[in-house]
Design an enzyme around this catalytic site. Structure first.
Site, PDB file in Angstrom:
ATOM      1  N   ASN A  23      -1.289 -10.678   2.448  1.00 46.91           N
ATOM      2  CA  ASN A  23      -0.557 -10.282   3.779  1.00 46.91           C
ATOM      3  C   ASN A  23       0.358 -10.710   4.747  1.00 46.91           C
ATOM      4  OD1 ASN A  23      -2.109  -8.800   0.857  1.00 46.91           O
ATOM      5  ND2 ASN A  23      -4.026  -8.425   2.285  1.00 46.91           N
ATOM      6  N   CYS A 116      -2.824   4.588  -5.316  1.00 54.58           N
ATOM      7  CA  CYS A 116      -3.486   3.173  -6.032  1.00 54.58           C
ATOM      8  C   CYS A 116      -4.198   3.544  -6.639  1.00 54.58           C
ATOM      9  CB  CYS A 116      -2.715   2.202  -5.711  1.00 54.58           C
ATOM     10  SG  CYS A 116      -3.651   0.774  -4.470  1.00 54.58           S
ATOM     11  N   ARG A 121      -3.309   5.735  -0.265  1.00 52.93           N
ATOM     12  CA  ARG A 121      -2.186   5.225   0.323  1.00 52.93           C
ATOM     13  C   ARG A 121      -1.173   5.046   0.540  1.00 52.93           C
ATOM     14  NH1 ARG A 121      -2.928  -0.936  -1.826  1.00 52.93           N
ATOM     15  NH2 ARG A 121      -2.792  -1.269   0.075  1.00 52.93           N
ATOM     16  N   ILE A 123       2.040   7.036   3.447  1.00 52.54           N
ATOM     17  CA  ILE A 123       2.708   6.292   4.450  1.00 52.54           C
ATOM     18  C   ILE A 123       3.504   6.846   5.333  1.00 52.54           C
ATOM     19  CG2 ILE A 123       3.567   4.498   2.181  1.00 52.54           C
ATOM     20  CD1 ILE A 123       6.486   5.561   2.505  1.00 52.54           C
ATOM     21  N   ASP A 304     -10.711  -5.805   2.415  1.00 53.53           N
ATOM     22  CA  ASP A 304     -11.337  -6.646   1.437  1.00 53.53           C
ATOM     23  C   ASP A 304     -12.130  -7.596   1.093  1.00 53.53           C
ATOM     24  OD1 ASP A 304      -7.216  -6.726   2.006  1.00 53.53           O
ATOM     25  OD2 ASP A 304      -8.196  -5.146   1.523  1.00 53.53           O
TER      26      ASP A 304
HETATM   27  C1  EPZ Z   1      -3.275  -3.706   3.559  1.00 46.71           C
HETATM   28  O1  EPZ Z   1      -3.095  -2.720   2.903  1.00 46.71           O
HETATM   29  C2  EPZ Z   1      -3.814  -4.797   3.233  1.00 46.71           C
HETATM   30  N1  EPZ Z   1      -2.475  -5.005   2.091  1.00 46.71           N
HETATM   31  C3  EPZ Z   1      -4.466  -3.871   2.336  1.00 46.71           C
HETATM   32  O2  EPZ Z   1      -5.161  -5.584   1.145  1.00 46.71           O
HETATM   33  C4  EPZ Z   1      -5.958  -3.732   3.044  1.00 46.71           C
HETATM   34  O3  EPZ Z   1      -7.197  -3.596   2.967  1.00 46.71           O
HETATM   35  C5  EPZ Z   1      -5.825  -2.921   4.230  1.00 46.71           C
HETATM   36  O4  EPZ Z   1      -4.189  -3.850   4.926  1.00 46.71           O
HETATM   37  C6  EPZ Z   1      -6.755  -3.174   6.149  1.00 46.71           C
HETATM   38  O5  EPZ Z   1      -7.144  -3.622   6.037  1.00 46.71           O
HETATM   39  C7  EPZ Z   1      -1.883  -5.523   2.804  1.00 46.71           C
HETATM   40  O6  EPZ Z   1      -1.592  -5.906   3.823  1.00 46.71           O
HETATM   41  C8  EPZ Z   1      -0.553  -5.488   1.381  1.00 46.71           C
HETATM   42  P1  EPZ Z   1      -3.532   0.196   6.139  1.00 46.71           P
HETATM   43  P2  EPZ Z   1      -1.904  -0.844   3.917  1.00 46.71           P
HETATM   44  O7  EPZ Z   1      -1.373   1.105   6.543  1.00 46.71           O
HETATM   45  O8  EPZ Z   1      -1.253  -1.833   5.392  1.00 46.71           O
HETATM   46  C9  EPZ Z   1      -4.528   4.768   6.536  1.00 46.71           C
HETATM   47  C10 EPZ Z   1      -5.704  -6.105  -0.472  1.00 46.71           C
HETATM   48  O9  EPZ Z   1      -6.756  -6.793  -1.441  1.00 46.71           O
HETATM   49  N2  EPZ Z   1      -2.640   5.139   5.793  1.00 46.71           N
HETATM   50  O10 EPZ Z   1      -3.936  -0.460   7.070  1.00 46.71           O
HETATM   51  O11 EPZ Z   1      -1.756  -0.727   3.038  1.00 46.71           O
HETATM   52  C11 EPZ Z   1      -4.281   4.361   4.937  1.00 46.71           C
HETATM   53  O12 EPZ Z   1      -4.374   5.508   3.838  1.00 46.71           O
HETATM   54  C12 EPZ Z   1      -4.717  -5.239  -0.016  1.00 46.71           C
HETATM   55  O13 EPZ Z   1      -5.077  -7.655  -0.160  1.00 46.71           O
HETATM   56  C13 EPZ Z   1      -2.868   6.386   5.803  1.00 46.71           C
HETATM   57  O14 EPZ Z   1      -2.987   7.314   6.180  1.00 46.71           O
HETATM   58  O15 EPZ Z   1      -3.378  -0.622   5.000  1.00 46.71           O
HETATM   59  C14 EPZ Z   1      -5.790   3.742   4.765  1.00 46.71           C
HETATM   60  O16 EPZ Z   1      -6.703   4.803   5.050  1.00 46.71           O
HETATM   61  C15 EPZ Z   1      -5.650  -3.568  -0.498  1.00 46.71           C
HETATM   62  N3  EPZ Z   1      -0.934   6.807   6.699  1.00 46.71           N
HETATM   63  C16 EPZ Z   1      -5.506   3.197   6.383  1.00 46.71           C
HETATM   64  O17 EPZ Z   1      -5.138   3.457   6.176  1.00 46.71           O
HETATM   65  C17 EPZ Z   1       0.194   5.467   6.753  1.00 46.71           C
HETATM   66  O18 EPZ Z   1       1.375   5.843   6.741  1.00 46.71           O
HETATM   67  C18 EPZ Z   1      -4.969   1.781   6.326  1.00 46.71           C
HETATM   68  O19 EPZ Z   1      -4.185   1.387   5.653  1.00 46.71           O
HETATM   69  C19 EPZ Z   1      -0.863   4.181   5.810  1.00 46.71           C
HETATM   70  C20 EPZ Z   1      -1.936   3.831   6.187  1.00 46.71           C
END
Ligand code: EPZ
Length: 417
Positions: A23, A116, A121, A123, A304
């Site tokens: 990550n 996914c 997920r 953005i 995770d």
């Molecule tokens: C990162 O994902 C990791 N992936 C994920 O690991 C990890 O589960 C996650 O952080 C939480 O720790 C990578 O770093 C590549 P977030 P990310 O944005 O950045 C919501 C693995 O198994 N959200 O922190 O995509 C989202 O839906 C993977 O290695 C919005 O609503 O996670 C979630 O509920 C799986 N709008 C929460 O925030 C946005 O624009 C946290 O998501 C972005 C996120």
């Protein structure tokens, strides 16, 4: 299709060396295009996510040289072309190219698939950050066109402490005119690793690892050498395996404080662990007490690791609960753990586990990366043979998993069918 076969219920002893963090790597590789000079990054994990990102670099005509666990990236002659869906859909972290291309060229055009298996997920927070910096965002179906006349500093508050949005906004802001402050920023160690990389290239970022990150825009970024931090989720996965099957199993090349929340939970249930400066020694205990976990943003218990940890809870005496607060659909491993013999029920965002229950090998499916890690963990514990399909998910995030587990006594292989 690849399937994995495990003959379980074997004692695992010896040393497993942890690789570089997936990550962090998936953000560092896109971030490397922000300079016009050559950067070298070492301790890169040889996983399929790294391959997928290098394929995107090749599409962008970036010069890439890979040796074992290191990569030399030279974007001097790169082209800012549209990133087509076959490349971007291989991993969600391809979205970091939006921030990097916007930060470098003030324009990014890429297909980006929504959702996914573990959740929608969205953005929206990434895009809100880009707009705050002066960009316009057009989204026709899965195609995003993000561009700006000029990128200027901004004060950005993240409604959710999103890892991806924090990093993507950093990438877009490093060369903006003026200062950007990200409030309610995520604090994961991977964010600090990316900020350190950008600062090594000449960026001016402070506060990474806290909830307020300040980015003072600079004109140019130069060459540098950087190292990926050890993967705390890979490390945590093998520590959990050690708690179930280990005998003096050493998990080496780690940063123990990055998994403090896991270590305190393991002590709470009665695990015998020895924590060194950069390793953990762990052996299976006869009995474990039940406990409850709730996934939270860093430094809370990492989402995770909740799937592999759930396997450990099936061996704890009594009732344990797992509450998932980050992702809306991260219990797809549960039906397969039940097929193996676990006593688990899920209501809303909480799984209730009654233990201890003996696990017996059977055929299961890796529904996503960390559910796959839970299937491997359960297969190593279960009596008899466990077959796991959709193993490609697991190979995205665990370098040489068969070799590492075989080296400590597991009977495990992957075959093409
Ligand atoms: C990162 O994902 C990791 N992936 C994920 O690991 C990890 O589960 C996650 O952080 C939480 O720790 C990578 O770093 C590549 P977030 P990310 O944005 O950045 C919501 C693995 O198994 N959200 O922190 O995509 C989202 O839906 C993977 O290695 C919005 O609503 O996670 C979630 O509920 C799986 N709008 C929460 O925030 C946005 O624009 C946290 O998501 C972005 C996120």
């Amino acid at each position: 299709m690849k399937i994995m076969e495990i003959e379980g219920n074997r004692e695992l002893s010896g040393t497993i060396r942890i690789s570089g963090a997936k990550n962090a790597t998936v953000a560092l590789i896109p971030a490397a295009i922000l300079t016009d000079e050559e950067v070298t990054i070492c301790n890169i994990p040889e996983i399929t996510d790294t391959d997928a990102l290098c394929a995107i670099l090749n599409e962008l005509k970036v010069d890439v040289k890979r040796a074992s666990e290191s990569i030399v990236i030279n974007p001097k002659n790169m082209k800012n072309i549209e990133i087509a869906e076959p490349f971007s859909k291989k991993l969600r972290a391809s979205y970091y190219f939006m921030g990097a291309l916007l930060g470098k060229y003030k324009k990014a055009v890429m297909y980006f698939p929504g959702g996914c298996s573990i959740g929608a997920r969205p953005i929206d927070l990434h895009l809100k950050g880009f707009e705050a910096l002066g960009a316009t965002v057009k989204n026709e179906k899965n195609k995003y066109i993000v561009e700006a006349e000029e990128l200027h500093g901004a004060n950005i508050y993240l409604d959710i402490a999103s890892v991806g949005a924090t990093i993507n906004i950093m990438l877009a802001a490093v060369k903006a005119k003026g200062t950007t402050v990200i409030d309610n920023a995520a604090k994961e160690p991977e964010i600090v690793n990316v900020a350190t990389f950008l600062n090594n290239m000449g960026a001016r970022i402070s506060g990474a690892g806290t909830s307020t990150i300040k980015i003072e825009g600079v004109e140019t970024l130069h060459k540098c050498f950087h190292e990926v931090i050890p993967d705390r989720i890979e490390a945590g996965t093998y520590v959990i395996i050690g708690a179930l099957c280990g005998k003096n199993l050493k998990i080496d090349n780690i940063i123990p404080e990055h998994i403090d929340s896991l270590l305190s939970k393991l002590e709470e249930i009665g695990t015998q662990i020895q924590v060194g400066a950069d390793y953990i020694l762990i052996s299976k205990a006869e009995h474990y007490k039940s406990t409850n976990i709730k996934t939270l943003v860093y430094p809370g218990f990492p989402t995770d690791l909740q799937q592999p940890f759930t396997v450990l809870l099936t061996q704890c005496d009594g009732k344990s609960k797992v509450t998932e607060t980050i992702w809306e659909n991260r219990f797809m491993h549960v039906p397969y753990l039940k097929d193996l013999g676990a006593d688990i029920s899920v209501k809303n965002q909480t799984a209730t586990i009654i233990g201890p229950t003996p696990l017996t090998g059977t055929s299961v499916v890796a529904t996503d990366l960390r559910a796959g890690a839970a299937m491997v963990t359960a297969g190593l514990l279960a009596k008899g043979k466990t077959t796991i399909t959709n193993v490609e998910h697991i190979l995205r995030g665990y370098e040489q998993i068969v070799e590492k587990l075989t080296s400590v006594g597991a009977k495990i292989n992957i075959k093409e069918i």
